[in-house]
Design a protein around this motif. Structure first.
Motif: not given
Lengths: 104, 104
Positions: B81-104
């Motif tokens: 869902d779009l909350e997942d997208i929010d988390e990828i943007v905020e965590s990975h793209l803004q702070h360089g932190k991989v979102v482990e729970r959404l990894l393939v």
């Protein structure tokens, strides 16, 4: 951290703008893409753990197009003819050696 | 060696297969792409030296789709869902932190 799924993941800008506008598609990008995809397959380089050649939308580098980008190296190439594609496949994708003369 | 043109270059699989076939487009990929592109722009992250969110053809990972890949990190995500997208943007793209729970 996840593992890289492809050793090299190549993206071609295949965005179509209006005729006459600066645009990779108006500068031979699709023929080059088709050729590279076929060549990579013929050389046995295609597949998981190896090379993937992908269509992409506008890569936002229209002024220096046609362009492709090779990840994870983040190396950007421009190209004129199919010999350029041969050289990128043989040098970069097969032997890991960047083709300096074609760098953007 | 050339310099990376984007800090993060994100590609969404937006390939359309036949209805019913396993395919990112049949699993909400386009809405997620549109949302991420807008969000990255709103946060001031879009542009050269920063983040680019791109359309791509089939990334050949249909069975685990919908997928995006973040280069040059070569990190593959799936999302619901779009909350997942929010988390990828905020965590990975803004702070360089991989979102482990959404990894393939």
């Amino acid at each position: 951290m996840t593992q890289s799924h492809f050793q090299y993941h190549v993206f071609f800008c295949l965005n179509q703008r209006e005729p006459g506008e600066d645009c990779c598609m108006n500068k031979g990008a699709e023929a080059a893409f088709d050729y590279m995809k076929k060549k990579v397959k013929q050389q046995g380089l295609a597949g998981a753990g190896k090379v993937r050649v992908n269509r992409a939308g506008c890569l936002d580098r229209c002024e220096v197009g046609p362009v492709m980008v090779v990840y994870p190296d983040a190396v950007w190439y421009t190209f004129v003819d199919l010999e350029d594609i041969d050289e990128i496949v043989e040098s970069h994708l097969q032997h890991g050696k960047v083709v300096e003369r074609l760098l953007v």
